[in-house]
Design a protein around this motif. Sequence first.
Motif, PDB file in Angstrom:
ATOM      1  N   UNK A   1     -35.391 -77.245 -30.871  1.00  0.00           N
ATOM      2  CA  UNK A   1     -35.416 -77.023 -29.396  1.00  0.00           C
ATOM      3  C   UNK A   1     -36.456 -77.916 -28.789  1.00  0.00           C
ATOM      4  N   UNK A   2     -36.408 -77.835 -27.336  1.00  0.00           N
ATOM      5  CA  UNK A   2     -37.537 -78.629 -26.715  1.00  0.00           C
ATOM      6  C   UNK A   2     -38.630 -77.633 -26.544  1.00  0.00           C
ATOM      7  N   UNK A   3     -38.438 -76.383 -26.603  1.00  0.00           N
ATOM      8  CA  UNK A   3     -39.795 -75.309 -26.747  1.00  0.00           C
ATOM      9  C   UNK A   3     -40.507 -75.675 -27.971  1.00  0.00           C
ATOM     10  N   UNK A   4     -39.694 -75.544 -29.233  1.00  0.00           N
ATOM     11  CA  UNK A   4     -40.130 -75.725 -30.640  1.00  0.00           C
ATOM     12  C   UNK A   4     -41.018 -77.193 -30.500  1.00  0.00           C
ATOM     13  N   UNK A   5     -40.407 -78.057 -29.982  1.00  0.00           N
ATOM     14  CA  UNK A   5     -41.102 -79.550 -30.179  1.00  0.00           C
ATOM     15  C   UNK A   5     -42.341 -79.303 -29.237  1.00  0.00           C
ATOM     16  N   UNK A   6     -42.316 -78.866 -28.155  1.00  0.00           N
ATOM     17  CA  UNK A   6     -43.524 -78.774 -27.261  1.00  0.00           C
ATOM     18  C   UNK A   6     -44.487 -78.131 -28.132  1.00  0.00           C
ATOM     19  N   UNK A   7     -44.214 -76.956 -28.877  1.00  0.00           N
ATOM     20  CA  UNK A   7     -45.132 -76.119 -29.342  1.00  0.00           C
ATOM     21  C   UNK A   7     -45.895 -76.819 -30.689  1.00  0.00           C
ATOM     22  N   UNK A   8     -45.034 -77.743 -31.283  1.00  0.00           N
ATOM     23  CA  UNK A   8     -45.513 -78.305 -32.308  1.00  0.00           C
ATOM     24  C   UNK A   8     -46.148 -79.429 -32.266  1.00  0.00           C
ATOM     25  N   UNK A   9     -46.008 -80.053 -30.982  1.00  0.00           N
ATOM     26  CA  UNK A   9     -46.992 -81.304 -30.399  1.00  0.00           C
ATOM     27  C   UNK A   9     -48.296 -80.726 -30.202  1.00  0.00           C
ATOM     28  N   UNK A  10     -48.408 -79.307 -29.736  1.00  0.00           N
ATOM     29  CA  UNK A  10     -49.739 -78.915 -29.183  1.00  0.00           C
ATOM     30  C   UNK A  10     -50.657 -78.575 -30.495  1.00  0.00           C
ATOM     31  N   UNK A  11     -50.096 -78.472 -31.791  1.00  0.00           N
ATOM     32  CA  UNK A  11     -50.977 -77.856 -32.728  1.00  0.00           C
ATOM     33  C   UNK A  11     -51.576 -79.330 -33.250  1.00  0.00           C
ATOM     34  N   UNK A  12     -52.886 -78.836 -33.705  1.00  0.00           N
ATOM     35  CA  UNK A  12     -53.721 -79.973 -34.463  1.00  0.00           C
ATOM     36  C   UNK A  12     -52.871 -80.355 -35.702  1.00  0.00           C
ATOM     37  N   UNK A  13     -53.646 -81.590 -36.356  1.00  0.00           N
ATOM     38  CA  UNK A  13     -53.093 -81.800 -37.782  1.00  0.00           C
ATOM     39  C   UNK A  13     -53.048 -80.502 -38.778  1.00  0.00           C
ATOM     40  N   UNK A  14     -54.388 -79.885 -38.676  1.00  0.00           N
ATOM     41  CA  UNK A  14     -54.610 -78.695 -39.699  1.00  0.00           C
ATOM     42  C   UNK A  14     -54.611 -79.107 -41.221  1.00  0.00           C
ATOM     43  N   UNK A  15     -55.176 -80.404 -41.353  1.00  0.00           N
ATOM     44  CA  UNK A  15     -55.308 -80.560 -42.916  1.00  0.00           C
ATOM     45  C   UNK A  15     -56.342 -79.987 -43.671  1.00  0.00           C
ATOM     46  N   UNK A  16     -56.185 -79.482 -44.954  1.00  0.00           N
ATOM     47  CA  UNK A  16     -57.167 -79.029 -45.709  1.00  0.00           C
ATOM     48  C   UNK A  16     -57.604 -79.897 -46.717  1.00  0.00           C
ATOM     49  N   UNK A  17     -58.591 -79.733 -47.284  1.00  0.00           N
ATOM     50  CA  UNK A  17     -58.949 -80.433 -48.762  1.00  0.00           C
ATOM     51  C   UNK A  17     -58.079 -79.987 -49.711  1.00  0.00           C
ATOM     52  N   UNK A  18     -57.893 -80.956 -50.778  1.00  0.00           N
ATOM     53  CA  UNK A  18     -56.832 -80.867 -51.806  1.00  0.00           C
ATOM     54  C   UNK A  18     -56.589 -79.322 -52.407  1.00  0.00           C
ATOM     55  N   UNK A  19     -55.540 -78.726 -52.491  1.00  0.00           N
ATOM     56  CA  UNK A  19     -55.385 -77.463 -52.892  1.00  0.00           C
ATOM     57  C   UNK A  19     -53.988 -77.611 -53.787  1.00  0.00           C
ATOM     58  N   UNK A  20     -53.896 -76.834 -55.093  1.00  0.00           N
ATOM     59  CA  UNK A  20     -52.711 -76.930 -56.000  1.00  0.00           C
ATOM     60  C   UNK A  20     -52.134 -75.411 -55.972  1.00  0.00           C
ATOM     61  N   UNK A  21     -52.789 -74.534 -55.542  1.00  0.00           N
ATOM     62  CA  UNK A  21     -52.203 -73.207 -55.578  1.00  0.00           C
ATOM     63  C   UNK A  21     -52.334 -72.495 -57.027  1.00  0.00           C
ATOM     64  N   UNK A  22     -53.076 -73.270 -57.783  1.00  0.00           N
ATOM     65  CA  UNK A  22     -53.415 -72.833 -59.073  1.00  0.00           C
ATOM     66  C   UNK A  22     -54.623 -72.407 -59.445  1.00  0.00           C
ATOM     67  N   UNK A  23     -54.726 -71.037 -59.904  1.00  0.00           N
ATOM     68  CA  UNK A  23     -56.066 -70.425 -60.157  1.00  0.00           C
ATOM     69  C   UNK A  23     -56.678 -70.944 -61.348  1.00  0.00           C
TER      70      UNK A  23
END
Length: 839
Positions: free
Chosen positions: A267-289
Amino acid sequence: MEETQPFLAYLRYRATRDPGVLWQGFREQWATSRRFRWLTRIGLGLLILALALWVALMRNLPDAKTLVTYQPQLPTMVRGIDGEVVHSYARDRRVQLQFGDFPEPVINAFLAAEDETFWRHGGVDITGTLNAVLDYATKAGSGQRAVGGSTITQQVAKNILLGDEYSVTRKLREMVLAQRIEEVLTKQEILELYLNEIPLGRRSFGVQAASRAYFGKDLDELELHEAAFLAILPKAPERYGRARYEDLALQRRATVLNRMERNGWATREEIAAAKAQPLGLVRGSTNIQRADAGYYLEEVRRILIEEYGEQAEDGPNSVYAGGLWVRTALDREVQDAARDALRRGLLRYHGGRGFAGPIATLNPDKGDLASQLASSNLGINYQDWRVGVITEGGSAPRIAFTNGDEGSLSRAPSSLKPGDVVAATKQGETSFRLEYVPAISGGLLVQQPQTGRIIAMQGGFDARLGSFNRATQAERQPGSTIKPFVYATALDRGMTPASMVDDKAFCVWQGAQLGEKCFRNFSRSGGGTHTMRWGLEQSRNLMTIHIADAVGMENVTGTFKRMGIGDYDPYYSFALGAGETTVARMVNAYSALANNGVQYEASPIDYVQDRTGKVIWRADKRRCDGCNMTEWDGKPMPRFAPRGKQVMDPGTAFQTTHMLRGVVQRGTALTLASLDIPLFGKTGTTNGPTDVWFVGGSQQLVAGVYIGYDNPRDLGGYVQGGTYAAPIVRQLIEETKDRWGTEPFVAPSDIRMIRIDRLSGKRVFAGTPGEDRRAQVIWEAFKADTEPPRRADADLFDSRRQAIIAAVRAIRNPSPRRTAPAEEQVIEEDFAEEQGGIY
């Protein structure tokens, strides 16, 4: 032209009546018409060119049907004893999912970015292809790469079957192959292949691996803006994933989101909210302990490579492509304790010895030293230590690190030169302090006696400094830790823990070349006759040699071989630990003692599954025929055969273990006595000393450790197994005390527990048996019909009565103190810490 057309019509008419007229007409036209001759030549040339192009495109074209059974390269995943993933053997990040596992927003984001008409075309999008042709024509000769115009199906053909060659021929082959792929695979299967195989940067292949690499999340946890970011990566993964190109990434992400809105996928609202978000990248992670168990995991890798190969060409179950699932016995709590205990022991010995030299040396002439260090894979995981490389030596050395940090280095010797790799900690903004990595090393291993499972392994200070595993690969002399198996050989041949053995000088002629060899005790003291138990508790060399001589060295070395310690010649020095072996072999031999003579093949791996979950290797290789029958046949329930191998008589094993309990209670491993756990074990010190050992544990776990230099040299006369090796195991047990158990050792049914005087070996009927160091009366283990006779009590009573009378007389008639003759028995309660390795 007007003259030719009626003639051609005539030829068509006549060809239906007489085919031969065609050739006649052709010859007439060829002879009379120049235009006809040119048209024929042009047509023939075009036909030949078309055939040549078709042959070039179809030659060695992969078969699209191979995708039906296509198996992508997948990493090997390693689980610990609790079932949790602790490591992966991977050159790239890859996770294989089925189509139903991909969230709809992720699918739609990739369709919006790469192929909006995917569900409608037959493999090739004509509009996109024409755009690509026009773009190619405008950029011809400029050196710029034209837009691809490829559909997702074409990208599957390129990524999996063709490769990424930039040419018109490859593009045409790709189009042909895409249409064939659409004939053999469904749209869902094509999209599944694409989303699992597409390269997305950060060494990630497939969207699930990329999701973990860029966001540290699984696909089903992604938000819309994160899914849209992943969808922009196929165009330029190494660009959009970098911080300096963030603006370009945001612009491209917005384009993908707009297309999703246009296609009704958000939806238009979902797209607008997504565009407002930063990239939010993190350093590499594998979810492995991940476990800090480099030596353990490297040992597992060696076993797997030997069994299945390393690369895809080595077989379908190769380590780096086969997608194996490996269940190991790795216990992370015990592993961490083992790592810390060994490191503490090495640092304790290193003490104030100062800088021992660089970890490694790089070549300054081969370019940037920090880059060389990064590619060397050297590292360290201890406190806040870091591995760096010296860039300037002399009185004011400087150090650089792989992350770009650099600065001055304090506490450094002037001998450091550019290229030396050292450990350091940060002191200030631009200053660092040199840390001293111990030059001494060693190995520590922990095993379950009842299963053979290796649950912890530490082969040095840190596996990042070198992969040589001293727990499994270092061949060292075990010293006195081998003595229990000499005593076990004697027990097998009729002797008992209470048998009396000489502690006197022993010399033997070893031939013309070796001459006469005389053995001595560590403390050079000796004399008299003592019980076997006392000799083992006090680790007496001379008593051990007398026992080996009495039972025959061939029988002693036969015991060593049967227990898996080593295959040695029958020389007396091997009874004192002169033969080389490994920590792993010694621990497995002691495990058989703790398990009443039953020995299991030691293994860090429980079982291995292929990518489909089928078990293809098990440490427990027993079969259970009939266990899976559909209906009961009325016969007894099928049972597994016993897994272990009986390598020693159960009674002998228990007697040996019981005597080794005394080593902890009263002997060379007394440092473990205060743990208040039923423990057994034996220390060892080799000649020099060059290595110090301890092997032992409980009926639940057995541990073994040695420390020494990789190029053996004298550790110093004050270093003994009881003062340096045994404390390492003590710390390990203290940190994992609940794993070692509190139950007493269980004796076989034919063992009799008899009260004896531990010094004389005679049977007693009065007094309470004790376990402390000074206890005179103890419980001793005897096989049936080997215990001391009951009349021994009368002898002991008489000797004590005579001793009392002599004491009373001495009080009434005091006389000058007399020194005992040399031949009298001397009981040494303040024993030397070690009696090992005098060869």
